[in-house]
Design a protein around this motif. Structure first.
Motif, PDB file in Angstrom:
ATOM      1  N   UNK A   1       5.279  -7.166  -1.902  1.00 60.27           N
ATOM      2  CA  UNK A   1       4.282  -7.856  -1.072  1.00 60.27           C
ATOM      3  C   UNK A   1       4.558  -9.356  -1.003  1.00 60.27           C
ATOM      4  N   UNK A   2       5.010  -9.926  -2.094  1.00 64.60           N
ATOM      5  CA  UNK A   2       5.362 -11.352  -2.119  1.00 64.60           C
ATOM      6  C   UNK A   2       6.572 -11.621  -1.220  1.00 64.60           C
TER       7      UNK A   2
ATOM      8  N   UNK B   1       5.051   1.062   4.667  1.00 61.82           N
ATOM      9  CA  UNK B   1       6.316   1.781   4.483  1.00 61.82           C
ATOM     10  C   UNK B   1       7.485   0.820   4.416  1.00 61.82           C
ATOM     11  N   UNK B   2       8.359   1.042   3.457  1.00 60.14           N
ATOM     12  CA  UNK B   2       9.686   0.417   3.436  1.00 60.14           C
ATOM     13  C   UNK B   2      10.660   1.503   3.005  1.00 60.14           C
ATOM     14  N   UNK B   3      11.684   1.697   3.800  1.00 60.33           N
ATOM     15  CA  UNK B   3      12.670   2.721   3.483  1.00 60.33           C
ATOM     16  C   UNK B   3      14.072   2.193   3.717  1.00 60.33           C
TER      17      UNK B   3
ATOM     18  N   UNK C   1       0.818  -1.211   0.000  1.00 60.72           N
ATOM     19  CA  UNK C   1       0.000   0.000   0.000  1.00 60.72           C
ATOM     20  C   UNK C   1       0.858   1.270   0.000  1.00 60.72           C
ATOM     21  N   UNK C   2       2.116   1.145  -0.413  1.00 54.89           N
ATOM     22  CA  UNK C   2       2.987   2.316  -0.472  1.00 54.89           C
ATOM     23  C   UNK C   2       2.625   3.200  -1.668  1.00 54.89           C
ATOM     24  N   UNK C   3       2.883   4.488  -1.538  1.00 52.08           N
ATOM     25  CA  UNK C   3       2.618   5.413  -2.648  1.00 52.08           C
ATOM     26  C   UNK C   3       3.486   5.062  -3.850  1.00 52.08           C
ATOM     27  N   UNK C   4       4.771   4.826  -3.610  1.00 54.33           N
ATOM     28  CA  UNK C   4       5.699   4.403  -4.660  1.00 54.33           C
ATOM     29  C   UNK C   4       5.969   2.918  -4.466  1.00 54.33           C
TER      30      UNK C   4
ATOM     31  N   UNK D   1      10.607  -0.475   8.233  1.00 52.25           N
ATOM     32  CA  UNK D   1       9.413  -1.106   7.667  1.00 52.25           C
ATOM     33  C   UNK D   1       8.250  -0.893   8.625  1.00 52.25           C
ATOM     34  N   UNK D   2       7.103  -0.539   8.057  1.00 54.68           N
ATOM     35  CA  UNK D   2       5.869  -0.455   8.851  1.00 54.68           C
ATOM     36  C   UNK D   2       4.784  -1.248   8.136  1.00 54.68           C
ATOM     37  N   UNK D   3       4.111  -2.088   8.883  1.00 53.94           N
ATOM     38  CA  UNK D   3       3.090  -2.947   8.299  1.00 53.94           C
ATOM     39  C   UNK D   3       1.871  -3.017   9.217  1.00 53.94           C
ATOM     40  N   UNK D   4       0.687  -2.902   8.648  1.00 54.56           N
ATOM     41  CA  UNK D   4      -0.547  -3.137   9.384  1.00 54.56           C
ATOM     42  C   UNK D   4      -0.981  -4.580   9.125  1.00 54.56           C
TER      43      UNK D   4
END
Length: 201
Positions: A83-84, A115-117, A55-58, A134-137
């Motif tokens: 995502x995989x 988020x992944x940075x 669900x990231x913008x980029x 990394x942030x994940x719901x």
């Protein structure tokens, strides 16, 4: 002496790259996180792992590296869908911690990557380190139902443990460390463990 100077110059003056593509099958966590002699906390539990959503913008790049003598900003990509990759790491790490992952489980977990940075930072004038955030719901759903009964957020950070003149080669390890840590953070949630019968062994 000239030979040594030449080798140092060669190490720090590599040509800038146009892009970096990390190969998911070759990624290994940072040495401290890998901890060959470190004990892995085991749990008793049972979950199904559904598809994860990016669900990231980029949704293309993971972050930026600094390459070459001029530290040129260079995009970092992964060779498979993000995502995989995260879903695979989450599933394998649950199993590593003793949780049974099966389609027959009473509850399923689905994740949304927010988020992944990946980025590089300076430790000193000469040394750099790799960093990952990394942030994940996630939602937990009863089997064969679409309405979640539990919602949570997991955040992970990781940094290079071995500082170097050029840390770009450690970016993949920083990513792998973060990705592998998501399942551990999930299992450390006391409220979640009580509600879904996860027991630390």
């Amino acid at each position: 002496m000239r030979l040594r100077i030449g080798l140092v110059l060669l190490l720090i003056s590599g040509c800038a790259q146009k892009q970096i593509i990390l190969k998911s099958s070759e990624l290994k966590p940072l040495p401290v996180a890998a901890g060959e002699n470190a004990a892995v906390t085991k749990y008793k539990g049972h979950f199904n792992v559904l598809k994860f959503k990016d669900d990231r913008t980029d949704k293309t790049k993971l972050g930026m590296a600094s390459t070459g003598m001029r530290n040129t900003d260079t995009p970092i990509y992964l060779d498979i869908p993000v995502d995989e990759y995260i879903q695979n790491r989450f599933r394998s790490e649950l199993t590593k911690h003793g949780v049974e992952v099966s389609e027959n489980a009473a509850y399923s977990v689905r994740g949304v990557i927010k988020k992944i940075k990946l980025f590089e930072s300076n430790v000193s004038a000469a040394l750099e380190k790799s960093n990952c955030e990394i942030e994940m719901e996630f939602d937990i759903l009863p089997a064969r139902e679409k309405t979640p009964v539990y919602h949570g957020i997991i955040s992970m950070t990781g940094s290079g443990s071995n500082f170097a003149l050029d840390t770009t080669s450690s970016n993949g390890a920083a990513l792998e460390t973060c990705a592998q840590g998501l399942a551990e953070q999930f299992l450390k949630n006391n409220d979640l463990r009580k509600r879904f019968g996860i027991k630390e062994l």
